[in-house]
Design a protein around this motif. Structure first.
Motif, PDB file in Angstrom:
ATOM      1  N   GLY A 168      17.433 -68.228  53.956  1.00 19.73           N
ATOM      2  CA  GLY A 168      18.699 -67.496  54.046  1.00 19.73           C
ATOM      3  C   GLY A 168      19.855 -68.478  53.991  1.00 19.73           C
ATOM      4  O   GLY A 168      19.659 -69.664  53.742  1.00 19.73           O
ATOM      5  N   GLY A 169      21.058 -67.976  54.213  1.00 18.36           N
ATOM      6  CA  GLY A 169      22.243 -68.820  54.382  1.00 18.36           C
ATOM      7  C   GLY A 169      22.445 -69.817  53.252  1.00 18.36           C
ATOM      8  O   GLY A 169      22.281 -69.498  52.068  1.00 18.36           O
ATOM      9  N   VAL A 170      22.800 -71.031  53.657  1.00 17.06           N
ATOM     10  CA  VAL A 170      23.138 -72.096  52.709  1.00 17.06           C
ATOM     11  C   VAL A 170      21.945 -72.436  51.817  1.00 17.06           C
ATOM     12  O   VAL A 170      22.081 -72.580  50.593  1.00 17.06           O
ATOM     13  CB  VAL A 170      23.609 -73.347  53.481  1.00 17.06           C
ATOM     14  N   ALA A 171      20.754 -72.584  52.411  1.00 14.84           N
ATOM     15  CA  ALA A 171      19.569 -72.976  51.624  1.00 14.84           C
ATOM     16  C   ALA A 171      19.282 -71.935  50.540  1.00 14.84           C
ATOM     17  O   ALA A 171      18.965 -72.290  49.400  1.00 14.84           O
ATOM     18  CB  ALA A 171      18.361 -73.161  52.532  1.00 14.84           C
TER      19      ALA A 171
ATOM     20  N   GLN B  32      30.973 -75.635  44.117  1.00 13.98           N
ATOM     21  CA  GLN B  32      31.891 -76.763  44.334  1.00 13.98           C
ATOM     22  C   GLN B  32      31.765 -77.730  43.170  1.00 13.98           C
ATOM     23  O   GLN B  32      31.222 -78.826  43.264  1.00 13.98           O
ATOM     24  CB  GLN B  32      31.564 -77.449  45.679  1.00 13.98           C
ATOM     25  N   ALA B  33      32.297 -77.282  42.017  1.00 18.61           N
ATOM     26  CA  ALA B  33      32.033 -77.970  40.754  1.00 18.61           C
ATOM     27  C   ALA B  33      32.643 -79.371  40.683  1.00 18.61           C
ATOM     28  O   ALA B  33      32.187 -80.208  39.903  1.00 18.61           O
ATOM     29  CB  ALA B  33      32.548 -77.120  39.596  1.00 18.61           C
ATOM     30  N   ASP B  34      33.665 -79.656  41.486  1.00 15.63           N
ATOM     31  CA  ASP B  34      34.343 -80.952  41.383  1.00 15.63           C
ATOM     32  C   ASP B  34      33.803 -81.982  42.380  1.00 15.63           C
ATOM     33  O   ASP B  34      34.439 -83.007  42.619  1.00 15.63           O
ATOM     34  CB  ASP B  34      35.853 -80.760  41.586  1.00 15.63           C
ATOM     35  N   ILE B  35      32.625 -81.707  42.948  1.00 13.74           N
ATOM     36  CA  ILE B  35      32.074 -82.562  44.018  1.00 13.74           C
ATOM     37  C   ILE B  35      30.751 -83.181  43.544  1.00 13.74           C
ATOM     38  O   ILE B  35      29.920 -82.516  42.938  1.00 13.74           O
ATOM     39  CB  ILE B  35      31.849 -81.694  45.282  1.00 13.74           C
ATOM     40  N   ASP B  36      30.536 -84.476  43.826  1.00 11.47           N
ATOM     41  CA  ASP B  36      29.308 -85.156  43.370  1.00 11.47           C
ATOM     42  C   ASP B  36      28.046 -84.617  44.047  1.00 11.47           C
ATOM     43  O   ASP B  36      27.039 -84.379  43.390  1.00 11.47           O
ATOM     44  CB  ASP B  36      29.400 -86.661  43.651  1.00 11.47           C
ATOM     45  N   ALA B  37      28.083 -84.465  45.382  1.00  9.66           N
ATOM     46  CA  ALA B  37      26.882 -84.012  46.102  1.00  9.66           C
ATOM     47  C   ALA B  37      27.236 -82.913  47.094  1.00  9.66           C
ATOM     48  O   ALA B  37      28.193 -83.048  47.857  1.00  9.66           O
ATOM     49  CB  ALA B  37      26.237 -85.166  46.856  1.00  9.66           C
ATOM     50  N   VAL B  38      26.461 -81.843  47.057  1.00  8.28           N
ATOM     51  CA  VAL B  38      26.597 -80.804  48.085  1.00  8.28           C
ATOM     52  C   VAL B  38      25.445 -80.963  49.076  1.00  8.28           C
ATOM     53  O   VAL B  38      24.328 -81.333  48.697  1.00  8.28           O
ATOM     54  CB  VAL B  38      26.610 -79.370  47.506  1.00  8.28           C
ATOM     55  N   VAL B  39      25.747 -80.692  50.344  1.00  2.00           N
ATOM     56  CA  VAL B  39      24.745 -80.847  51.401  1.00  2.00           C
ATOM     57  C   VAL B  39      24.118 -79.491  51.689  1.00  2.00           C
ATOM     58  O   VAL B  39      24.819 -78.484  51.837  1.00  2.00           O
ATOM     59  CB  VAL B  39      25.380 -81.459  52.665  1.00  2.00           C
ATOM     60  N   ASN B  40      22.792 -79.498  51.765  1.00  2.00           N
ATOM     61  CA  ASN B  40      22.035 -78.288  52.086  1.00  2.00           C
ATOM     62  C   ASN B  40      21.709 -78.264  53.567  1.00  2.00           C
ATOM     63  O   ASN B  40      21.253 -79.261  54.119  1.00  2.00           O
ATOM     64  CB  ASN B  40      20.733 -78.294  51.265  1.00  2.00           C
ATOM     65  N   ALA B  41      21.948 -77.104  54.215  1.00  2.00           N
ATOM     66  CA  ALA B  41      21.459 -76.864  55.584  1.00  2.00           C
ATOM     67  C   ALA B  41      19.992 -76.474  55.439  1.00  2.00           C
ATOM     68  O   ALA B  41      19.633 -75.304  55.414  1.00  2.00           O
ATOM     69  CB  ALA B  41      22.271 -75.746  56.236  1.00  2.00           C
ATOM     70  N   ALA B  42      19.156 -77.511  55.331  1.00  3.57           N
ATOM     71  CA  ALA B  42      17.763 -77.315  54.922  1.00  3.57           C
ATOM     72  C   ALA B  42      16.888 -76.877  56.090  1.00  3.57           C
ATOM     73  O   ALA B  42      17.273 -76.987  57.256  1.00  3.57           O
ATOM     74  CB  ALA B  42      17.230 -78.616  54.334  1.00  3.57           C
ATOM     75  N   ASN B  43      15.694 -76.390  55.749  1.00  2.00           N
ATOM     76  CA  ASN B  43      14.622 -76.234  56.732  1.00  2.00           C
ATOM     77  C   ASN B  43      13.662 -77.411  56.530  1.00  2.00           C
ATOM     78  O   ASN B  43      13.752 -78.135  55.541  1.00  2.00           O
ATOM     79  CB  ASN B  43      13.931 -74.878  56.563  1.00  2.00           C
ATOM     80  N   ALA B  44      12.752 -77.611  57.489  1.00  4.40           N
ATOM     81  CA  ALA B  44      11.894 -78.805  57.458  1.00  4.40           C
ATOM     82  C   ALA B  44      11.069 -78.871  56.182  1.00  4.40           C
ATOM     83  O   ALA B  44      10.781 -79.955  55.664  1.00  4.40           O
ATOM     84  CB  ALA B  44      10.980 -78.822  58.678  1.00  4.40           C
ATOM     85  N   GLN B  45      10.697 -77.719  55.658  1.00  6.00           N
ATOM     86  CA  GLN B  45       9.844 -77.679  54.459  1.00  6.00           C
ATOM     87  C   GLN B  45      10.644 -77.789  53.163  1.00  6.00           C
ATOM     88  O   GLN B  45      10.053 -77.789  52.070  1.00  6.00           O
ATOM     89  CB  GLN B  45       9.014 -76.379  54.454  1.00  6.00           C
ATOM     90  N   LEU B  46      11.984 -77.864  53.282  1.00  4.49           N
ATOM     91  CA  LEU B  46      12.876 -77.957  52.108  1.00  4.49           C
ATOM     92  C   LEU B  46      12.666 -76.794  51.144  1.00  4.49           C
ATOM     93  O   LEU B  46      12.744 -76.950  49.921  1.00  4.49           O
ATOM     94  CB  LEU B  46      12.682 -79.302  51.389  1.00  4.49           C
ATOM     95  N   ARG B  47      12.401 -75.613  51.737  1.00  8.07           N
ATOM     96  CA  ARG B  47      12.237 -74.423  50.909  1.00  8.07           C
ATOM     97  C   ARG B  47      13.528 -73.613  50.904  1.00  8.07           C
ATOM     98  O   ARG B  47      14.393 -73.803  51.748  1.00  8.07           O
ATOM     99  CB  ARG B  47      11.123 -73.540  51.487  1.00  8.07           C
ATOM    100  N   SER B  48      13.590 -72.657  49.993  1.00  6.77           N
ATOM    101  CA  SER B  48      14.703 -71.706  50.002  1.00  6.77           C
ATOM    102  C   SER B  48      14.610 -70.878  51.279  1.00  6.77           C
ATOM    103  O   SER B  48      13.655 -71.004  52.029  1.00  6.77           O
ATOM    104  CB  SER B  48      14.607 -70.816  48.769  1.00  6.77           C
TER     105      SER B  48
END
Ligand code: ADP
Length: 170
Positions: A32-35, A14-30
């Motif tokens: 599956g899915g969005v993360a 989404q190159a034209d967007i300032d911030a993308v939201v991550n569907a994160a896990n609690a540990q903020l690690r990579s």
């Protein structure tokens, strides 16, 4: 008030967007899915920047740089695990509200969300879409700097669901 749009696509492109939201896990690690998609595209610098910010709580949003992604920032939200984190609707709404308010405070003009909690976290898609869109419609008037909110959905069914839900709420 800023515009809300629902498009089919990949949140990591989404190159034209300032911030993308991550569907994160609690540990903020990579993971599956969005993360997984965001961390793969961002490169290892994102996980490194995330490490001292973890763990986060359901409903919370934290901001980092975007590293190899074509955006300025990533906003990481921990959605509720459906059936575990309660009340699920309030925690999911808090994600969208906190992400928008954080983007507003940072002076960002556009933000793209995936369908938080609607994948591995098991939130029923129609209910998740209703909470997501109702919360954005409620919060956006208080965020005058945000001109565009984009929902990026992975498949055609989810895109149609979000479009229908938005039309019903507007
Ligand atoms: P959660 O763990 O919060 O449920 P997931 O990443 O498992 O998050 O899934 C959230 C939603 O995002 C699901 O509807 C899934 O199909 C969708 N999704 C997965 N990968 C992508 C992607 N690259 N871009 C946009 N949406 C995606």
């Amino acid at each position: 008030m800023g515009t809300i749009e629902c498009v089919q696509g990949d949140i990591a492109r989404q190159a034209d967007i300032d911030a993308v939201v991550n569907a994160a896990n609690a540990q903020l690690r990579s993971g599956g899915g969005v993360a997984g998609a965001l961390h793969r595209a961002a490169g290892p610098g994102l996980a490194e920047e995330c490490r001292p910010l973890a763990p986060i709580r359901p409903g919370q949003a934290v901001i980092t740089g975007a590293h190899g992604l074509p955006n300025r920032h990533v906003i990481h939200c921990l959605g509720p695990v459906y059936g575990v984190d309660e009340p699920a609707d309030e925690l999911l709404a808090a994600c969208y509200r906190n992400a928008l308010e954080l983007a507003e405070r940072e002076g960002l003009r556009s933000i793209a969300f995936p369908a938080l909690s609607a994948g591995a976290f098991g939130y029923p898609p129609a209910e998740a879409a209703r909470v997501a869109l109702a919360t954005v419609l409620q919060t956006l008037p208080g965020c005058p700097g945000i001109e565009r909110v984009r929902f990026v959905l992975f498949d055609a069914d989810s895109t149609a669901l979000h479009q229908r839900t938005l039309e019903a709420l507007e």
